[in-house]
Design a protein around this motif. Structure first.
Motif, PDB file in Angstrom:
ATOM      1  N   LEU A 199     -62.743  -6.887  13.199  1.00 23.31           N
ATOM      2  CA  LEU A 199     -63.111  -7.681  14.383  1.00 23.31           C
ATOM      3  C   LEU A 199     -64.014  -8.849  13.991  1.00 23.31           C
ATOM      4  O   LEU A 199     -63.832  -9.981  14.452  1.00 23.31           O
ATOM      5  CB  LEU A 199     -63.805  -6.781  15.413  1.00 23.31           C
ATOM      6  N   ASP A 200     -64.969  -8.571  13.092  1.00 17.11           N
ATOM      7  CA  ASP A 200     -65.877  -9.623  12.640  1.00 17.11           C
ATOM      8  C   ASP A 200     -65.113 -10.698  11.849  1.00 17.11           C
ATOM      9  O   ASP A 200     -65.471 -11.876  11.892  1.00 17.11           O
ATOM     10  CB  ASP A 200     -67.000  -9.029  11.789  1.00 17.11           C
ATOM     11  N   LEU A 201     -64.077 -10.258  11.139  1.00 13.58           N
ATOM     12  CA  LEU A 201     -63.233 -11.215  10.405  1.00 13.58           C
ATOM     13  C   LEU A 201     -62.485 -12.106  11.396  1.00 13.58           C
ATOM     14  O   LEU A 201     -62.458 -13.332  11.252  1.00 13.58           O
ATOM     15  CB  LEU A 201     -62.243 -10.440   9.520  1.00 13.58           C
ATOM     16  N   LYS A 202     -61.907 -11.478  12.401  1.00 14.56           N
ATOM     17  CA  LYS A 202     -61.178 -12.209  13.439  1.00 14.56           C
ATOM     18  C   LYS A 202     -62.090 -13.243  14.113  1.00 14.56           C
ATOM     19  O   LYS A 202     -61.683 -14.381  14.356  1.00 14.56           O
ATOM     20  CB  LYS A 202     -60.680 -11.198  14.477  1.00 14.56           C
ATOM     21  N   ASN A 203     -63.345 -12.854  14.368  1.00 17.40           N
ATOM     22  CA  ASN A 203     -64.293 -13.732  15.047  1.00 17.40           C
ATOM     23  C   ASN A 203     -64.902 -14.802  14.141  1.00 17.40           C
ATOM     24  O   ASN A 203     -65.729 -15.583  14.588  1.00 17.40           O
ATOM     25  CB  ASN A 203     -65.416 -12.901  15.687  1.00 17.40           C
ATOM     26  N   GLY A 204     -64.527 -14.782  12.870  1.00 13.00           N
ATOM     27  CA  GLY A 204     -64.991 -15.827  11.963  1.00 13.00           C
ATOM     28  C   GLY A 204     -66.378 -15.608  11.388  1.00 13.00           C
ATOM     29  O   GLY A 204     -66.953 -16.519  10.799  1.00 13.00           O
ATOM     30  N   ASN A 205     -66.919 -14.415  11.538  1.00 11.07           N
ATOM     31  CA  ASN A 205     -68.260 -14.153  11.009  1.00 11.07           C
ATOM     32  C   ASN A 205     -68.263 -13.809   9.527  1.00 11.07           C
ATOM     33  O   ASN A 205     -69.295 -13.877   8.873  1.00 11.07           O
ATOM     34  CB  ASN A 205     -68.913 -13.015  11.791  1.00 11.07           C
ATOM     35  N   ILE A 206     -67.104 -13.382   9.007  1.00  5.86           N
ATOM     36  CA  ILE A 206     -66.962 -13.112   7.573  1.00  5.86           C
ATOM     37  C   ILE A 206     -65.638 -13.743   7.119  1.00  5.86           C
ATOM     38  O   ILE A 206     -64.829 -14.167   7.954  1.00  5.86           O
ATOM     39  CB  ILE A 206     -66.986 -11.591   7.257  1.00  5.86           C
ATOM     40  N   ASP A 207     -65.419 -13.787   5.796  1.00  6.01           N
ATOM     41  CA  ASP A 207     -64.247 -14.502   5.279  1.00  6.01           C
ATOM     42  C   ASP A 207     -63.081 -13.583   4.919  1.00  6.01           C
ATOM     43  O   ASP A 207     -61.936 -14.031   4.858  1.00  6.01           O
ATOM     44  CB  ASP A 207     -64.656 -15.280   4.018  1.00  6.01           C
ATOM     45  N   ALA A 208     -63.379 -12.324   4.635  1.00  8.95           N
ATOM     46  CA  ALA A 208     -62.324 -11.402   4.212  1.00  8.95           C
ATOM     47  C   ALA A 208     -62.787  -9.966   4.421  1.00  8.95           C
ATOM     48  O   ALA A 208     -63.974  -9.716   4.638  1.00  8.95           O
ATOM     49  CB  ALA A 208     -61.989 -11.626   2.735  1.00  8.95           C
ATOM     50  N   CYS A 209     -61.825  -9.046   4.376  1.00 10.40           N
ATOM     51  CA  CYS A 209     -62.139  -7.616   4.344  1.00 10.40           C
ATOM     52  C   CYS A 209     -61.421  -7.014   3.153  1.00 10.40           C
ATOM     53  O   CYS A 209     -60.325  -7.469   2.793  1.00 10.40           O
ATOM     54  CB  CYS A 209     -61.627  -6.906   5.604  1.00 10.40           C
ATOM     55  N   ILE A 210     -62.015  -5.995   2.548  1.00  5.44           N
ATOM     56  CA  ILE A 210     -61.297  -5.211   1.541  1.00  5.44           C
ATOM     57  C   ILE A 210     -61.158  -3.805   2.107  1.00  5.44           C
ATOM     58  O   ILE A 210     -62.154  -3.107   2.323  1.00  5.44           O
ATOM     59  CB  ILE A 210     -62.025  -5.218   0.173  1.00  5.44           C
ATOM     60  N   ILE A 211     -59.909  -3.427   2.385  1.00  3.27           N
ATOM     61  CA  ILE A 211     -59.640  -2.143   3.062  1.00  3.27           C
ATOM     62  C   ILE A 211     -58.349  -1.523   2.535  1.00  3.27           C
ATOM     63  O   ILE A 211     -57.609  -2.148   1.770  1.00  3.27           O
ATOM     64  CB  ILE A 211     -59.544  -2.319   4.603  1.00  3.27           C
ATOM     65  N   ASP A 212     -58.065  -0.312   2.958  1.00  7.94           N
ATOM     66  CA  ASP A 212     -56.857   0.400   2.530  1.00  7.94           C
ATOM     67  C   ASP A 212     -55.603  -0.318   3.046  1.00  7.94           C
ATOM     68  O   ASP A 212     -55.583  -0.801   4.185  1.00  7.94           O
ATOM     69  CB  ASP A 212     -56.848   1.839   3.083  1.00  7.94           C
ATOM     70  N   ASN A 213     -54.567  -0.347   2.220  1.00  7.17           N
ATOM     71  CA  ASN A 213     -53.347  -1.074   2.573  1.00  7.17           C
ATOM     72  C   ASN A 213     -52.709  -0.588   3.877  1.00  7.17           C
ATOM     73  O   ASN A 213     -52.273  -1.403   4.700  1.00  7.17           O
ATOM     74  CB  ASN A 213     -52.341  -0.976   1.423  1.00  7.17           C
ATOM     75  N   GLY A 214     -52.657   0.721   4.077  1.00  5.08           N
ATOM     76  CA  GLY A 214     -51.979   1.258   5.267  1.00  5.08           C
ATOM     77  C   GLY A 214     -52.632   0.797   6.559  1.00  5.08           C
ATOM     78  O   GLY A 214     -51.937   0.470   7.537  1.00  5.08           O
ATOM     79  N   VAL A 215     -53.943   0.727   6.539  1.00  6.01           N
ATOM     80  CA  VAL A 215     -54.693   0.315   7.732  1.00  6.01           C
ATOM     81  C   VAL A 215     -54.574  -1.203   7.919  1.00  6.01           C
ATOM     82  O   VAL A 215     -54.458  -1.697   9.041  1.00  6.01           O
ATOM     83  CB  VAL A 215     -56.159   0.777   7.602  1.00  6.01           C
ATOM     84  N   ALA A 216     -54.563  -1.921   6.789  1.00  2.00           N
ATOM     85  CA  ALA A 216     -54.388  -3.377   6.849  1.00  2.00           C
ATOM     86  C   ALA A 216     -53.015  -3.728   7.424  1.00  2.00           C
ATOM     87  O   ALA A 216     -52.900  -4.589   8.300  1.00  2.00           O
ATOM     88  CB  ALA A 216     -54.544  -3.969   5.453  1.00  2.00           C
ATOM     89  N   GLU A 217     -51.993  -3.031   6.956  1.00  4.38           N
ATOM     90  CA  GLU A 217     -50.626  -3.315   7.425  1.00  4.38           C
ATOM     91  C   GLU A 217     -50.482  -3.029   8.914  1.00  4.38           C
ATOM     92  O   GLU A 217     -49.814  -3.766   9.640  1.00  4.38           O
ATOM     93  CB  GLU A 217     -49.610  -2.506   6.601  1.00  4.38           C
ATOM     94  N   LYS A 218     -51.129  -1.975   9.365  1.00  7.30           N
ATOM     95  CA  LYS A 218     -51.097  -1.629  10.794  1.00  7.30           C
ATOM     96  C   LYS A 218     -51.800  -2.715  11.626  1.00  7.30           C
ATOM     97  O   LYS A 218     -51.306  -3.117  12.685  1.00  7.30           O
ATOM     98  CB  LYS A 218     -51.775  -0.274  11.001  1.00  7.30           C
ATOM     99  N   ALA A 219     -52.937  -3.206  11.120  1.00  4.33           N
ATOM    100  CA  ALA A 219     -53.675  -4.254  11.828  1.00  4.33           C
ATOM    101  C   ALA A 219     -52.831  -5.523  11.918  1.00  4.33           C
ATOM    102  O   ALA A 219     -52.830  -6.209  12.941  1.00  4.33           O
ATOM    103  CB  ALA A 219     -54.993  -4.532  11.122  1.00  4.33           C
ATOM    104  N   LEU A 220     -52.111  -5.812  10.842  1.00  6.11           N
ATOM    105  CA  LEU A 220     -51.230  -6.987  10.815  1.00  6.11           C
ATOM    106  C   LEU A 220     -50.103  -6.857  11.832  1.00  6.11           C
ATOM    107  O   LEU A 220     -49.752  -7.812  12.521  1.00  6.11           O
ATOM    108  CB  LEU A 220     -50.614  -7.117   9.420  1.00  6.11           C
TER     109      LEU A 220
END
Ligand code: ARG
Length: 277
Positions: A199-220
């Motif tokens: 959410l913070d990434l979406k709002n522009g407060n940070i530049d990137a996240c490093i997270i598990d692929n499965g959760v990243a793919e679901k968010a995408l």
């Protein structure tokens, strides 16, 4: 004469009371001793449970598609949830999920607040010092997630000088720290949950996240216009179900159930449900 009688009566009474006391004490364990072997078959499970007949599962249910709470039904759902329902069934137990913060999830298991952790937890050498893991049940890796319209970051090196969000105490944090140690200098910002970081990434407060692929793919998948994954695989990991070190019989039962679930096609069905196209 009278005194002799009195002493004799007292002695007899004392003897009688003494015997009666002994008898009472001895009487209690005897029936148990004889009843136990008959009522407890050799094959009866010898593992510890927080609640008899129930497998209590600790999970940080802010991690779709592995574990989350359905907003409509208020029920736990996800790949790990279906897997654990199946595991419990095969051990002959009911299943109950408890939502726990990721930070503290391991101490909670060690303290027997729940019987297992099923929470997309990566098997690591460091964690193995505190808890036991089942055989691996899922392969995963860390990825970099950035905003879809951000063209500054396409690989790990591009994180230099940026702010990177991770869920605290996850392998995402450990991989980020390793990158910094390797000389890619960026700021790591930790969050209690992975959705908070996204959410913070979406709002522009940070530049990137490093997270598990499965959760990243679901968010995408859920937000196709918001995020993208860049930079390939930053790690190779395997998830395991965690059990307290003083509960080896439960671990054995879980591994046996996992094996059956994989062999008879149930695993593939659950996988298709949560990861199929
Ligand atoms: N696989 C990563 C780890 O073990 C992240 C797991 C986070 N799971 C969760 N339900 N929040 O560190």
């Amino acid at each position: 004469m009278k005194l002799k009688y009195l002493v004799a009566i007292l002695l007899i009474t004392a003897l009688f009371l003494g015997c009666a006391g002994e008898k009472k004490e001895a009487a209690t364990p005897t029936p148990e001793k004889t009843a136990m072997p008959e009522s407890t078959p050799e094959s009866a499970p010898k593992f510890k449970l927080v609640e008899p007949g129930v497998l209590t599962v600790g999970t940080d249910a802010a991690y779709p598609p592995f574990e989350s709470i359905n907003e409509v039904t208020n029920e736990f759902e996800g790949f790990d949830v279906d897997l654990m329902k199946e595991v419990a069934k095969r051990i002959g137990l009911e299943v109950k999920f408890v939502n726990v913060a990721w930070e503290g999830i391991i101490p909670g298991l060690v303290a027997h607040k729940y019987d297992v952790i099923a929470s997309a937890m990566t098997i690591t050498e460091e964690r193995k010092k505190q808890i036991d893991f089942s055989d691996p049940y899922f392969e995963a890796w860390q990825v970099i997630v950035v905003r879809k319209d951000d063209d500054r970051i396409s690989k790990a090196e591009d994180l230099a000088g940026k702010i990177v969000g991770v869920q605290i105490g996850t392998t995402g944090q450990f991989v980020a720290e390793d990158l910094v140690k390797e000389g890619i200098n960026f700021e790591i910002k930790t969050y209690d949950t992975t959705p908070d970081a996204l959410l913070d990434l979406k709002n522009g407060n940070i530049d990137a996240c490093i997270i598990d692929n499965g959760v990243a793919e679901k968010a995408l998948k859920n937000n196709p216009d918001t995020y993208k994954i860049v930079g390939g695989k930053l790690s190779y990991e395997e998830y395991g179900i965690a059990v307290a070190k003083d509960n080896p019989e439960l671990l054995k039962a879980i591994n046996q159930a996992l094996k059956e679930i994989k062999e008879d096609g149930t695993y593939d069905k659950i996988y298709q449900k949560w990861f199929g196209e």
